[in-house]
Design a protein around this motif. Structure first.
Motif, PDB file in Angstrom:
ATOM      1  N   UNK A 129       0.818  -1.216   0.000  1.00 37.91           N
ATOM      2  CA  UNK A 129       0.000   0.000   0.000  1.00 37.91           C
ATOM      3  C   UNK A 129       0.851   1.265   0.000  1.00 37.91           C
ATOM      4  N   UNK A 130       2.155   1.130   0.245  1.00 40.44           N
ATOM      5  CA  UNK A 130       3.055   2.286   0.191  1.00 40.44           C
ATOM      6  C   UNK A 130       3.640   2.504  -1.202  1.00 40.44           C
ATOM      7  N   UNK A 131       3.408   1.569  -2.106  1.00 41.33           N
ATOM      8  CA  UNK A 131       3.985   1.671  -3.440  1.00 41.33           C
ATOM      9  C   UNK A 131       3.214   2.673  -4.290  1.00 41.33           C
ATOM     10  N   UNK A 132       3.835   3.042  -5.379  1.00 44.39           N
ATOM     11  CA  UNK A 132       3.209   3.977  -6.309  1.00 44.39           C
ATOM     12  C   UNK A 132       1.935   3.368  -6.904  1.00 44.39           C
ATOM     13  N   UNK A 133       0.913   4.209  -7.105  1.00 44.08           N
ATOM     14  CA  UNK A 133      -0.299   3.756  -7.761  1.00 44.08           C
ATOM     15  C   UNK A 133      -1.428   3.349  -6.841  1.00 44.08           C
ATOM     16  N   UNK A 134      -1.311   3.638  -5.555  1.00 47.67           N
ATOM     17  CA  UNK A 134      -2.396   3.316  -4.622  1.00 47.67           C
ATOM     18  C   UNK A 134      -3.511   4.351  -4.782  1.00 47.67           C
ATOM     19  N   UNK A 135      -4.610   3.945  -5.417  1.00 50.58           N
ATOM     20  CA  UNK A 135      -5.698   4.871  -5.731  1.00 50.58           C
ATOM     21  C   UNK A 135      -6.410   5.385  -4.485  1.00 50.58           C
ATOM     22  N   UNK A 136      -6.264   4.673  -3.380  1.00 50.47           N
ATOM     23  CA  UNK A 136      -6.953   5.089  -2.159  1.00 50.47           C
ATOM     24  C   UNK A 136      -6.328   6.335  -1.529  1.00 50.47           C
ATOM     25  N   UNK A 137      -5.083   6.616  -1.841  1.00 53.05           N
ATOM     26  CA  UNK A 137      -4.431   7.780  -1.234  1.00 53.05           C
ATOM     27  C   UNK A 137      -5.165   9.061  -1.629  1.00 53.05           C
ATOM     28  N   UNK A 138      -5.478   9.198  -2.905  1.00 54.41           N
ATOM     29  CA  UNK A 138      -6.181  10.401  -3.372  1.00 54.41           C
ATOM     30  C   UNK A 138      -7.589  10.471  -2.789  1.00 54.41           C
ATOM     31  N   UNK A 139      -8.216   9.307  -2.631  1.00 50.43           N
ATOM     32  CA  UNK A 139      -9.592   9.277  -2.122  1.00 50.43           C
ATOM     33  C   UNK A 139      -9.640   9.581  -0.620  1.00 50.43           C
ATOM     34  N   UNK A 140      -8.729   8.970   0.142  1.00 45.58           N
ATOM     35  CA  UNK A 140      -8.745   9.108   1.600  1.00 45.58           C
ATOM     36  C   UNK A 140      -8.142  10.437   2.053  1.00 45.58           C
ATOM     37  N   UNK A 141      -7.121  10.910   1.317  1.00 45.73           N
ATOM     38  CA  UNK A 141      -6.390  12.122   1.701  1.00 45.73           C
ATOM     39  C   UNK A 141      -5.878  12.012   3.144  1.00 45.73           C
ATOM     40  N   UNK A 142      -5.056  11.016   3.427  1.00 46.13           N
ATOM     41  CA  UNK A 142      -4.605  10.813   4.810  1.00 46.13           C
ATOM     42  C   UNK A 142      -3.671  11.926   5.273  1.00 46.13           C
ATOM     43  N   UNK A 143      -3.742  12.218   6.546  1.00 50.80           N
ATOM     44  CA  UNK A 143      -2.816  13.164   7.151  1.00 50.80           C
ATOM     45  C   UNK A 143      -1.610  12.395   7.679  1.00 50.80           C
ATOM     46  N   UNK A 144      -0.454  13.051   7.681  1.00 50.56           N
ATOM     47  CA  UNK A 144       0.768  12.380   8.119  1.00 50.56           C
ATOM     48  C   UNK A 144       0.643  11.822   9.528  1.00 50.56           C
ATOM     49  N   UNK A 145      -0.063  12.535  10.394  1.00 50.71           N
ATOM     50  CA  UNK A 145      -0.167  12.133  11.800  1.00 50.71           C
ATOM     51  C   UNK A 145      -1.017  10.892  12.011  1.00 50.71           C
ATOM     52  N   UNK A 146      -1.856  10.524  11.044  1.00 50.40           N
ATOM     53  CA  UNK A 146      -2.689   9.333  11.216  1.00 50.40           C
ATOM     54  C   UNK A 146      -2.087   8.108  10.536  1.00 50.40           C
ATOM     55  N   UNK A 147      -0.919   8.282   9.922  1.00 52.25           N
ATOM     56  CA  UNK A 147      -0.281   7.176   9.218  1.00 52.25           C
ATOM     57  C   UNK A 147       0.824   6.554  10.059  1.00 52.25           C
ATOM     58  N   UNK A 148       0.817   5.225  10.105  1.00 46.30           N
ATOM     59  CA  UNK A 148       1.833   4.449  10.806  1.00 46.30           C
ATOM     60  C   UNK A 148       2.526   3.568   9.775  1.00 46.30           C
ATOM     61  N   UNK A 149       3.815   3.722   9.610  1.00 46.73           N
ATOM     62  CA  UNK A 149       4.576   2.870   8.690  1.00 46.73           C
ATOM     63  C   UNK A 149       5.133   1.670   9.445  1.00 46.73           C
ATOM     64  N   UNK A 150       5.087   0.523   8.816  1.00 51.57           N
ATOM     65  CA  UNK A 150       5.602  -0.697   9.432  1.00 51.57           C
ATOM     66  C   UNK A 150       7.121  -0.658   9.575  1.00 51.57           C
ATOM     67  N   UNK A 151       7.796   0.129   8.742  1.00 54.26           N
ATOM     68  CA  UNK A 151       9.257   0.146   8.746  1.00 54.26           C
ATOM     69  C   UNK A 151       9.771   1.489   8.258  1.00 54.26           C
ATOM     70  N   UNK A 152      11.051   1.713   8.456  1.00 54.48           N
ATOM     71  CA  UNK A 152      11.688   2.925   7.932  1.00 54.48           C
ATOM     72  C   UNK A 152      11.566   2.986   6.417  1.00 54.48           C
ATOM     73  N   UNK A 153      11.725   1.840   5.771  1.00 53.01           N
ATOM     74  CA  UNK A 153      11.683   1.826   4.306  1.00 53.01           C
ATOM     75  C   UNK A 153      10.303   2.201   3.784  1.00 53.01           C
TER      76      UNK A 153
END
Length: 348
Positions: A129-153
């Motif tokens: 879901x972090x890769x390019x082309x995730x159509x949900x990003x534009x729809x959801x418009x997530x804020x940085x503070x609500x996102x949790x990454x599984x890893x540094x990468x």
């Protein structure tokens, strides 16, 4: 009204005996409930199990919607059905927040419901879901503070593609209470584990075992998993005359995989993409050396070797055996610690 944490996920265990469906997420939910028995945890499983039911799972409540990955109109109907259930829960519970696994359909429903009701919502980015082309990003418009990454990468990759840097990095954990006892009898030289799909590149696993056999004719390897690449891999094993050296187990229970790890020296993980491989973390915990292509965290990790290509993977694999590398148990993160980090997010 009880404090309630809602977890939205594409799939979840169909029963306590179903250990293969997202074991990392299972471990988190189980430990959250064990450590916070008064917290009401409700898991809403969108696609799997393939039945509609509300059931108890280690004292957490699971509601399954039998989505079967259907899109189009079915997705719209499913979203409405799940939202109706969320509203019903909201009327009789004090919801401390919603946690969505992956930035996809679950996050879309979770974010909208949280926004409409003034609730806290976090989305755990877990891989592709972090890769390019995730159509949900534009729809959801997530804020940085609500996102949790599984890893540094994953944190860096999501920022690269979408210009949003997740504020939080929370890796998965190892539930040490679920690990089988270690054994001194490591009779398997090389282990591979995962779905037999093109992304995992297990053809390279076979190729590396074939190259090692030239130097170590008695090498013993096991590949655990099932999937559409199975017949291709069987043909490749025969082509390289590895029938006596490499065994395919098919899909096995998660507990049995951990037991295999206890008997194995090296995990070879040739996947072309990973968020933060749970199987690699489990292998380290079971005292294995690990070789993979994907670097999850910025810092080096003991007994985990990152290589650039197949040639280097072959060379490093041989080096592990020639130099008789140590096999210490390495616990990167315990599920108990990770569970408390999540609790802090929802209760600060």
């Amino acid at each position: 009204m009880p404090d309630t944490l809602l977890i939205l996920t594409p799939g979840f265990a169909a029963s306590e005996a179903d250990t293969n469906c997202l074991p990392m997420q299972q471990g988190l939910v189980r430990v959250l409930k064990e450590n916070h028995p008064d917290l009401n945890i409700v898991v809403l499983a969108f696609q799997y199990p393939y039945f509609k039911r509300t059931y108890n799972w280690y004292n957490a409540t699971v509601i399954s919607f039998n989505g079967k990955n259907k899109g189009g109109v079915s997705r719209i109907i499913r979203a409405r059905e799940i939202t109706a259930v969320l509203k019903k829960i909201h009327r009789t519970n004090k919801i401390i927040g919603l946690l969505s696994f992956w930035l996809g359909e679950c996050a879309a429903v979770g974010k909208q419901f949280a926004t409409d009701n003034g609730l806290r919502h976090y989305c755990w980015l877990l891989g592709q879901d972090a890769r390019e082309g995730n159509k949900y990003v534009r729809y959801i418009k997530p804020e940085a503070a609500e996102l949790i990454a599984l890893s540094d990468s994953l944190q860096a990759e999501f920022e690269q593609h979408y210009g949003i840097r997740p504020v939080h990095v929370i890796p998965s954990g190892i539930d040490v209470k679920q690990l089988p006892a270690a054994t001194e009898s490591k009779t398997i030289d090389i282990l591979g584990a995962g779905s037999l799909i093109p992304l995992k590149q297990f053809d390279l696993f076979v190729e590396v075992v074939a190259s090692i056999k030239k130097r170590l004719p008695g090498v013993k390897a096991v590949l655990a998993g099932d999937g559409p690449e199975k017949e291709k891999l069987i043909a490749l094993i025969k082509q390289h005359d590895l029938t006596d050296n490499l065994t395919l187990t098919g899909e096995i229970p998660h507990r049995d995989l951990l037991t295999l790890m206890a008997r194995s020296k090296l995990l070879l993980h040739p996947s072309s993409y990973e968020g933060f491989s749970g199987v690699c973390q489990e292998a380290l915990a079971m005292g294995m050396q690990v070789i993979s292509f994907c670097r999850a965290m910025k810092e080096d990790i003991e007994q985990w070797h990152i290589v650039r290509d197949q040639k280097e993977m072959q060379e490093r694999t041989l080096e592990v055996f020639v130099n008789n590398k140590e096999h210490n148990s390495v616990i990167l993160y315990s599920t108990d610690v990770i569970a408390e980090i999540f609790i802090d997010l929802f209760t600060d």
